[in-house]
Design a protein around this motif. Structure first.
Motif, PDB file in Angstrom:
ATOM      1  N   ALA A   1       5.831   8.097  -8.925  1.00 49.54           N
ATOM      2  CA  ALA A   1       6.327   7.557 -10.195  1.00 49.54           C
ATOM      3  C   ALA A   1       7.478   6.578  -9.970  1.00 49.54           C
ATOM      4  N   LEU A   2       8.342   6.855  -8.985  1.00 49.98           N
ATOM      5  CA  LEU A   2       9.431   5.937  -8.655  1.00 49.98           C
ATOM      6  C   LEU A   2       8.891   4.564  -8.290  1.00 49.98           C
ATOM      7  N   HIS A   3       7.840   4.531  -7.486  1.00 50.59           N
ATOM      8  CA  HIS A   3       7.258   3.272  -7.030  1.00 50.59           C
ATOM      9  C   HIS A   3       6.489   2.545  -8.127  1.00 50.59           C
ATOM     10  N   ARG A   4       6.254   3.221  -9.242  1.00 48.96           N
ATOM     11  CA  ARG A   4       5.538   2.598 -10.369  1.00 48.96           C
ATOM     12  C   ARG A   4       6.411   2.590 -11.631  1.00 48.96           C
ATOM     13  N   ASN A   5       7.723   2.704 -11.430  1.00 51.60           N
ATOM     14  CA  ASN A   5       8.628   2.742 -12.570  1.00 51.60           C
ATOM     15  C   ASN A   5       8.816   1.335 -13.142  1.00 51.60           C
ATOM     16  N   HIS A   6       8.599   1.207 -14.453  1.00 53.33           N
ATOM     17  CA  HIS A   6       8.637  -0.104 -15.095  1.00 53.33           C
ATOM     18  C   HIS A   6      10.036  -0.694 -15.138  1.00 53.33           C
ATOM     19  N   VAL A   7      11.057   0.131 -15.031  1.00 53.28           N
ATOM     20  CA  VAL A   7      12.427  -0.372 -15.000  1.00 53.28           C
ATOM     21  C   VAL A   7      12.727  -1.038 -13.663  1.00 53.28           C
ATOM     22  N   LEU A   8      12.074  -0.575 -12.612  1.00 55.46           N
ATOM     23  CA  LEU A   8      12.389  -1.015 -11.251  1.00 55.46           C
ATOM     24  C   LEU A   8      11.426  -2.051 -10.690  1.00 55.46           C
ATOM     25  N   TRP A   9      10.203  -2.098 -11.224  1.00 59.45           N
ATOM     26  CA  TRP A   9       9.170  -2.950 -10.650  1.00 59.45           C
ATOM     27  C   TRP A   9       8.491  -3.781 -11.737  1.00 59.45           C
ATOM     28  N   ASP A  10       8.210  -5.022 -11.428  1.00 60.89           N
ATOM     29  CA  ASP A  10       7.462  -5.890 -12.333  1.00 60.89           C
ATOM     30  C   ASP A  10       5.974  -5.594 -12.193  1.00 60.89           C
TER      31      ASP A  10
ATOM     32  N   ALA B   1       0.092  -3.168 -10.478  1.00 57.83           N
ATOM     33  CA  ALA B   1      -0.658  -4.269  -9.874  1.00 57.83           C
ATOM     34  C   ALA B   1      -0.439  -4.322  -8.369  1.00 57.83           C
ATOM     35  N   PHE B   2      -1.431  -4.838  -7.665  1.00 57.02           N
ATOM     36  CA  PHE B   2      -1.377  -5.020  -6.213  1.00 57.02           C
ATOM     37  C   PHE B   2      -0.852  -6.418  -5.925  1.00 57.02           C
ATOM     38  N   ARG B   3       0.402  -6.502  -5.495  1.00 57.35           N
ATOM     39  CA  ARG B   3       1.044  -7.779  -5.216  1.00 57.35           C
ATOM     40  C   ARG B   3       1.849  -7.693  -3.925  1.00 57.35           C
ATOM     41  N   PRO B   4       1.225  -7.919  -2.802  1.00 51.81           N
ATOM     42  CA  PRO B   4       1.950  -7.817  -1.525  1.00 51.81           C
ATOM     43  C   PRO B   4       3.139  -8.749  -1.429  1.00 51.81           C
ATOM     44  N   GLU B   5       3.055  -9.914  -2.097  1.00 53.20           N
ATOM     45  CA  GLU B   5       4.114 -10.908  -1.987  1.00 53.20           C
ATOM     46  C   GLU B   5       5.447 -10.422  -2.548  1.00 53.20           C
ATOM     47  N   ARG B   6       5.440  -9.323  -3.306  1.00 48.48           N
ATOM     48  CA  ARG B   6       6.720  -8.808  -3.818  1.00 48.48           C
ATOM     49  C   ARG B   6       7.622  -8.344  -2.665  1.00 48.48           C
ATOM     50  N   PHE B   7       7.026  -8.163  -1.462  1.00 45.56           N
ATOM     51  CA  PHE B   7       7.817  -7.749  -0.304  1.00 45.56           C
ATOM     52  C   PHE B   7       8.159  -8.923   0.616  1.00 45.56           C
ATOM     53  N   ALA B   8       7.918 -10.143   0.152  1.00 46.21           N
ATOM     54  CA  ALA B   8       8.245 -11.307   0.984  1.00 46.21           C
ATOM     55  C   ALA B   8       9.744 -11.385   1.240  1.00 46.21           C
ATOM     56  N   ASP B   9      10.542 -10.988   0.237  1.00 43.78           N
ATOM     57  CA  ASP B   9      11.991 -10.948   0.392  1.00 43.78           C
ATOM     58  C   ASP B   9      12.433  -9.490   0.296  1.00 43.78           C
ATOM     59  N   ARG B  10      12.566  -8.838   1.439  1.00 41.57           N
ATOM     60  CA  ARG B  10      12.890  -7.411   1.432  1.00 41.57           C
ATOM     61  C   ARG B  10      14.255  -7.132   0.810  1.00 41.57           C
ATOM     62  N   LYS B  11      15.152  -8.101   0.869  1.00 42.62           N
ATOM     63  CA  LYS B  11      16.494  -7.897   0.316  1.00 42.62           C
ATOM     64  C   LYS B  11      16.463  -7.781  -1.207  1.00 42.62           C
ATOM     65  N   SER B  12      15.376  -8.255  -1.825  1.00 40.34           N
ATOM     66  CA  SER B  12      15.280  -8.181  -3.287  1.00 40.34           C
ATOM     67  C   SER B  12      14.825  -6.799  -3.761  1.00 40.34           C
TER      68      SER B  12
ATOM     69  N   ALA C   1       0.840  -1.208   0.000  1.00 36.65           N
ATOM     70  CA  ALA C   1       0.000   0.000   0.000  1.00 36.65           C
ATOM     71  C   ALA C   1       0.870   1.251   0.000  1.00 36.65           C
ATOM     72  N   LEU C   2       1.970   1.218   0.747  1.00 39.88           N
ATOM     73  CA  LEU C   2       2.889   2.354   0.766  1.00 39.88           C
ATOM     74  C   LEU C   2       3.607   2.524  -0.568  1.00 39.88           C
ATOM     75  N   ARG C   3       3.768   1.436  -1.302  1.00 36.18           N
ATOM     76  CA  ARG C   3       4.356   1.553  -2.638  1.00 36.18           C
ATOM     77  C   ARG C   3       3.361   2.179  -3.607  1.00 36.18           C
ATOM     78  N   LEU C   4       2.148   1.670  -3.633  1.00 31.07           N
ATOM     79  CA  LEU C   4       1.154   2.147  -4.592  1.00 31.07           C
ATOM     80  C   LEU C   4       0.632   3.536  -4.255  1.00 31.07           C
ATOM     81  N   TYR C   5       0.517   3.834  -2.969  1.00 31.16           N
ATOM     82  CA  TYR C   5      -0.051   5.120  -2.531  1.00 31.16           C
ATOM     83  C   TYR C   5       0.822   5.732  -1.433  1.00 31.16           C
ATOM     84  N   PRO C   6       2.056   6.110  -1.750  1.00 32.69           N
ATOM     85  CA  PRO C   6       2.927   6.700  -0.723  1.00 32.69           C
ATOM     86  C   PRO C   6       2.334   7.991  -0.189  1.00 32.69           C
TER      87      PRO C   6
END
Length: 466
Positions: free
Chosen positions: A364-373, A377-388, A327-332
């Motif tokens: 825009a940083l949190h929705r940058n196509h170079v940085l995020w797959d 989209a709403f995908r909480p599991e992308r934060f399962a591995d914070r080191k990634s 949620a903080l990524r999509l709506y900081p």
């Protein structure tokens, strides 16, 4: 302008439609007064840096390496912009959020111990009690739709008022709340004078409208500080007690009443507004994706067993935390931060001149196509591995020496409240009532987060999938 509801659920949650054509000064001003994020060019979600001129030279930076240089390696060259200071100084003075250089450093050193892990954990029971009261209000509302954004504002303000002043009778929470709301709604809107860099003493029409409420807010806070100074602490120290006792470990300097007041008001504004927004958006997203909500509910019910979450539970609620992170990524809450370059520099191979406005459009940083797959989209599991997650690609609390001092407090509070609510209710969207993401000072769900809240029966709680 955001994506609106259709007959079927949209493929992605609501988002801001970014601009595809250059905008002049007046067009930019009109757009920014409605929604600051609407002036971000769409190309910013696909490029490391975008530059232009709208009255003065500006650059938007989405490259993590360049952002690291701004926020860490060359921090003193990029102080907060004149616009930011002009917007906030009338309400919170030269507190931590606005101050620069040595004045900022000594305040930070003095306040940092207040937000130690031990102190934040000690304040957990206040958060648990507020979560219980929120559940009671939602249950009392019955089968009709509830604006969960509004309830989260009330819930988090209860928390910050209690942990700041321990329910001190000298503190008029309603007066402070009115002052904050009046300032954000009326004076927070960007004026042409701010964009042109006029000094503070030049009157801003909108700010004059809220001056009375702001002055009353400061008067109430000053009285509470003086009363506590005379009374001394009682029981578990609250934020005011800790700040009164705090001193700069290098200079032994302590904050005077005005400095204490300005920092307390900063903590109150930031401590309830941003966490309330995070919770409102998190609940919207859980209603948007019922599978995510079911998984989070199962986790919360397994841990909580019918009680409210506590500070000790937070580490055992990793998926609830992932929802909050997403949620903080999509709506900081702070969807854009602005700096003014003091000296010549180079970012992404591009010349930065003294006086240039350098913006990190976090939205825009949190929705940058170079940085995020699939960034929208709403995908909480992308934060399962914070080191990634690349560190300077994700900045809900900023980073570097000026990273938000209350980040751990906010995250603990958000997990406690969200887990407690999800363990007891199923939230579903109200057709045609999707929120509109609009940023003035913070990224708010305009129109509210209207959800149906169905109480979970004991049997449903037992059969909830693990």
């Amino acid at each position: 302008m955001s994506q609106t509801a259709t007959l079927s659920r949209p493929a992605v949650p609501v988002h801001v439609t970014l601009v595809t054509e250059p905008m002049g000064v007046l067009a930019s001003l009109r757009a920014a007064r409605r929604n600051v994020l609407s002036i971000i060019p769409a190309i910013a979600t696909r490029q490391p840096m975008v530059s232009g001129r709208t009255g003065k030279r500006w650059h938007m930076v989405m490259d993590p390496g360049a952002i690291r240089r701004m926020l860490l390696e060359n921090l003193d060259n990029y102080p907060k912009s004149i616009v930011t200071k002009n917007l906030l100084r009338p309400a919170i003075g030269d507190s931590l959020f606005v101050a620069e250089g040595a004045h900022w450093r000594w305040q930070r050193r003095t306040a940092a111990p207040v937000f130690s892990h031990r102190n934040v954990m000690n304040l957990g029971p206040v958060m648990s009690a507020a979560a219980e009261r929120s559940c009671a209000r939602v249950a009392y509302a019955g089968p009709r739709a509830v604006d969960m954004a509004a309830d989260m504002v009330r819930t988090t303000f209860d928390v910050i008022a209690d942990v700041t002043f321990s329910g001190d009778g000298m503190f008029d929470a309603d007066a402070v709340h009115r002052g904050i709301d009046a300032y954000i709604s009326e004076a927070g809107k960007i004026s042409l004078f701010d964009i042109l860099g006029f000094p503070d003493w030049v009157p801003r029409p909108g700010r004059l409208m809220s001056g009375g409420a702001v002055n009353e807010m400061k008067r109430v806070a000053d009285a509470a500080v003086e009363a506590r100074r005379a009374r001394g602490p009682e029981g578990v120290p609250d934020l005011l007690d800790l700040l009164l006792e705090g001193e700069d470990p290098e200079t032994r300097r302590r904050m005077n009443t005005a400095e204490l007041r300005d920092n307390l008001l900063t903590f109150i504004v930031a401590g309830h507004e941003t966490t309330a927004l995070t919770l409102g958006w998190s609940l919207y997203l859980c209603a948007f994706d019922q599978n995510v909500q079911d998984r989070a509910r199962a986790e919360a019910q397994a841990v909580l067993q019918g009680r409210a979450a506590t500070g000790e539970d937070v580490a055992r609620l990793p998926f609830v935390r992932q929802i909050i992170d997403e949620a903080l990524r999509l709506y900081p809450p702070a969807g854009m931060i602005s700096r003014t370059a003091q000296k010549a520099d180079t970012l992404c191979g591009r010349e930065i001149r003294p006086g240039d406005t350098v913006i990190i459009p976090i939205y825009a940083l949190h929705r940058n196509h170079v940085l995020w797959d699939d960034p929208d989209a709403f995908r909480p599991e992308r934060f399962a591995d914070r080191k990634s997650i690349e560190r300077y690609a994700y900045l809900p609390f900023g980073d570097g020496p000026r990273i938000c001092i209350g980040a751990s407090f906010a995250l603990q509070e958000a997990v406690i409240i969200l887990a407690t609510l999800l363990s007891r209710f199923r939230f579903t969207p109200v057709p045609g009532r999707d929120p509109d993401p609009v940023m003035i000072l913070t990224l708010r769900p305009e129109g509210g987060v209207w959800l149906m809240a169905e109480p979970m029966t004991p049997r449903e709680q037992e059969e909830s999938p693990a």
